[in-house]
Design a protein around this motif. Structure first.
Motif, short mmCIF file in Angstrom:
data_model
loop_
_atom_site.label_atom_id
_atom_site.label_comp_id
_atom_site.label_asym_id
_atom_site.label_seq_id
_atom_site.Cartn_x
_atom_site.Cartn_y
_atom_site.Cartn_z
N MET A 30 14.08 -1.62 7.95
CA MET A 30 13.57 -0.67 8.94
C MET A 30 12.34 0.05 8.40
N ALA A 50 9.29 7.50 5.29
CA ALA A 50 10.50 7.65 4.48
C ALA A 50 10.40 6.94 3.14
N LEU A 51 9.25 7.09 2.48
CA LEU A 51 9.12 6.53 1.13
C LEU A 51 9.81 7.49 0.15
N TYR A 52 10.43 6.93 -0.88
CA TYR A 52 11.09 7.78 -1.89
C TYR A 52 9.99 8.49 -2.68
N ASN A 86 9.47 1.80 -5.00
CA ASN A 86 9.86 1.93 -3.60
C ASN A 86 10.16 0.57 -3.00
N PHE A 144 13.34 -1.11 -4.74
CA PHE A 144 14.64 -0.43 -4.69
C PHE A 144 15.72 -1.22 -3.93
N GLY A 145 15.36 -1.69 -2.75
CA GLY A 145 16.34 -2.42 -1.93
C GLY A 145 16.86 -3.67 -2.63
N ARG A 200 8.09 -2.58 1.80
CA ARG A 200 9.48 -2.37 1.42
C ARG A 200 10.40 -3.19 2.32
N ARG A 234 12.47 -7.54 1.31
CA ARG A 234 13.90 -7.75 1.52
C ARG A 234 14.18 -9.08 2.20
#
Lengths: 290, 368
Positions: B82, B88-90, B98, B101-102, B149, B153
């Protein structure tokens, strides 16, 4: 221009007032540490660094330093861990949330002396609440104030009770600033609750925690009232810290110079530790990376 | 990549009694399709997207991704990625972390993570920024990181929740192109939520228009433009908005026409069902034509020069209307301009329901 003068006047005025009520006593105390004095009105006798030499040669000084460090560190650790934990719970939505939040700050409003009296009532080995409660189960209770571990433990526990709400309040405020979309992004990325805490919550609370630990550190290391009310440094100096030692020397042993020297060293140690701490953990973490 | 099937999906934030944020949403999304959910704020488009992501739980209905019913599954088990409106970046992680991470959370091998992050960074022109923190990036760069990001994935579905809304107009057009290019290259299933009809028209293979939690129409962009299912869609798609005139359907010597006050406009035969009395006639501003000798005149009240086009606003027989023409320099406010309504460009809706009265092709055949 007229307005500039008004600003300058107010500025100078406040500097003078601050200097008088903070700087004055500080300078006076540091000055006293170079003299031998039995009272504030008696004659002062210049002794140079003798008070300092005596202080650092005294094993009680180093024991007090170690006691203070131990009490401060364990109190801060518990306050922060419990404070963060309670804040995380209070940050969740539940029925009566605002009431529980309001109640949870209450211990912070208690005067230290009241908290200490309550603690003594509960813990008194002869007539305390805890004793009678345990007695009904047939369990006896030792005198907490007669052993180093339990005496220190009591000081730490009362301090945790009194000041964890401060940490809770700060952390709760910090939690509100973390965008919920970060948690949603992490959930989509596949992170569970623990990873969300470690990768989002904790970094998000960083600035708050740096300040909270700094403040609690200063306050706990300088704590006098709580320790004096609960143990007076006993048993056998096992809960003596630098502030109580300074007080004891100054007002019970009538060695104002010696007490002032202890207080000055304590001040320098604290200032040094805080400078190193702020260098390691800048409040504004942008400075850390560049 | 995967097909998505949304079967009677509903969402209420107040339990079974409603009110319903999304109501009986049914849609089949093909593998590799870029579908756009569009509608005004509060129409349920984001809620639908969040239900597909698993961030909000559907109150009823089923969500099937790639043949797997994921309705009750948490987001991590749906293999969706999403992109959020505010990225909504860390904030404490670098661009690299970033994006990694996933994969890291899913226990991917370090070398594989590195390979995929660098590949995504290369495709999004982020290689030089990998060591930066989000706050050191511009809005457009942050949006590309958010896309990256999602990209690393390799998800079944990309969900994009108003990803361009926080960008300025110029950057928005650029990122729109980048997303279109990305989709063309990946041929991944993507769902894009926006309130901007231009984004919807330019990006979508298909568009789903929503209002009050209900699908108003789903179809290819030009289908929606050419044959809007109701007055809401007619007004939502197209800019400036379609002119809508409420009137009565009358029989004018064997020919059907719509009369509204002094205005009578005849409608084409065998195009609309004509058993409604009270109707709404629609015509897009760009479909009005200037025709000398036309019985209708627009008294111009406002002239807007856009450059290539001239926008007019004015009154035609007591009805306020807009018209768009290729650039015309001579028209001034107060002028009277002869206007014609080309029959084949007219739309007709039932006034009560707002639904189109246009017959389907099958109906037309049967009628003739």
């Amino acid at each position: 221009m007229a307005q500039d003068w008004r600003i300058v006047t107010l500025f100078i005025g406040s500097i003078l007032v601050l200097g008088a009520i903070i700087g004055g006593p500080l300078v006076y105390a540091i000055m006293l540490s170079f003299y031998s004095a039995k009272s504030f009105v008696g004659e002062l006798q210049w002794v140079g660094l003798a008070n300092y030499a005596k202080a650092i040669q005294d094993p009680l000084f180093w024991q007090s330093f170690a006691n203070g460090l131990m009490i401060a560190l364990s109190a801060i650790f518990l306050q922060v861990v419990l404070g963060v934990g309670i804040a995380l719970v209070l940050n969740r939505r539940f029925f009566g949330q605002s009431v529980v939040r309001a109640v949870s700050i209450l211990p912070y409003f208690l005067p230290t002396v009241v908290a200490c009296l309550i603690a003594q009532w509960i813990l008194d080995p002869n007539y305390g609440l805890l004793k009678s409660l345990l007695a009904s189960f047939g369990i006896g209770i030792a005198d907490w104030s007669s052993q180093a571990f339990t005496a220190r433990g009591t000081i730490v526990l009362v301090s945790v009770w009194l000041w964890t709400p401060f940490v809770v309040t700060c952390v709760l405020a910090g939690l509100q600033t973390i965008p919920t979309q970060l948690y949603e992004a992490a959930r989509v990325d596949g992170a569970g609750p623990w990873r969300q805490f470690w990768h989002i919550t904790l970094p998000g609370l960083r600035s708050v925690l740096v300040v909270v630990i700094l403040l609690r550190g200063i306050w706990m290391f300088n704590k006098f009232d709580l320790i004096w009310l609960l143990t007076k440094g006993g048993p056998l100096n096992q809960t003596e810290t630098l502030p109580t030692l300074a007080y004891r020397k100054s007002f019970l042993e009538f060695n104002l110079g010696g007490g002032a020297a202890v207080a000055t060293i304590s001040f320098l140690i604290l200032a040094g530790v805080m400078l190193i701490y702020l260098r390691l953990f800048p409040i504004d973490d942008t400075k850390q990376e560049r | 990549m995967a097909r998505i099937s949304l079967q009677h999906v509903s969402k209420s934030f107040g339990g079974e009694q409603g009110p319903w944020a999304v109501k009986d949403f049914c849609l089949e999304i093909e593998d590799g399709e870029l579908i756009v959910f569009v509608g005004p704020s509060g129409c349920g488009k984001s809620t639908t997207l969040r239900m597909i992501a698993g961030l909000d739980e559907a109150t009823s209905g089923a969500i099937v991704i790639g043949g797997r019913n994921v309705t009750g599954l948490p987001p991590k088990d749906r293999n969706v990625a999403m992109v959020f409106q505010n990225y909504a970046l860390y904030p404490q992680k670098t661009v690299y972390d970033n994006m990694a991470f996933g994969l890291h959370v899913r226990g991917e091998d370090k070398q594989e993570i590195d390979r995929r992050v660098r590949a995504a960074a290369a495709s999004l022109d982020l290689e030089a920024l990998l060591d930066r923190k989000p706050r050191q990036l511009s809005g457009g760069q942050m949006q590309r990181v958010a896309l990256g990001r999602a990209l690393v994935r390799d998800p079944d579905v990309f969900l994009l929740d108003e990803p361009l809304s926080n960008l300025d107009a110029k950057l928005r057009v650029k990122m729109r192109e980048e997303i279109a290019t990305l989709h063309a290259r990946l041929r991944a299933t993507m769902i894009f939520v926006t309130h901007d009809q231009v984004e919807a028209m330019t990006l979508g293979d298909r568009i789903v228009i929503m209002r009050d939690g209900v699908i108003q129409q789903a179809g290819k962009p030009l289908e929606l433009y050419d044959t809007p299912a109701n007055t809401f869609v007619a007004g939502f798609i197209g800019s400036p908005e379609m002119n809508l005139i409420d009137g009565q359907l009358i029989d004018e010597g064997g020919r059907m026409a719509v009369r509204s006050g002094d205005l009578t406009i005849s409608i084409p035969e065998r195009t609309f069902t004509t058993n409604e009395g009270t109707v709404t006639l629609g015509i897009r501003p760009e479909h009005l034509v200037i025709a000398d000798g036309s019985p209708f005149e627009m008294t111009v009240s406002l002239v807007e020069q856009i450059g290539a086009q001239t926008y007019l606003m004015g009154m035609i027989a007591g009805h306020r209307m807009r018209a768009v023409f290729d650039r015309r320099d001579g028209i001034r406010s107060g002028d009277k301009v002869p206007i014609a309504f080309p029959k084949e460009r007219l739309h007709l809706f039932a006034s009560a329901s707002g639904a189109t009265l246009r017959m389907s092709e099958a109906d037309v055949k049967e009628y003739s």
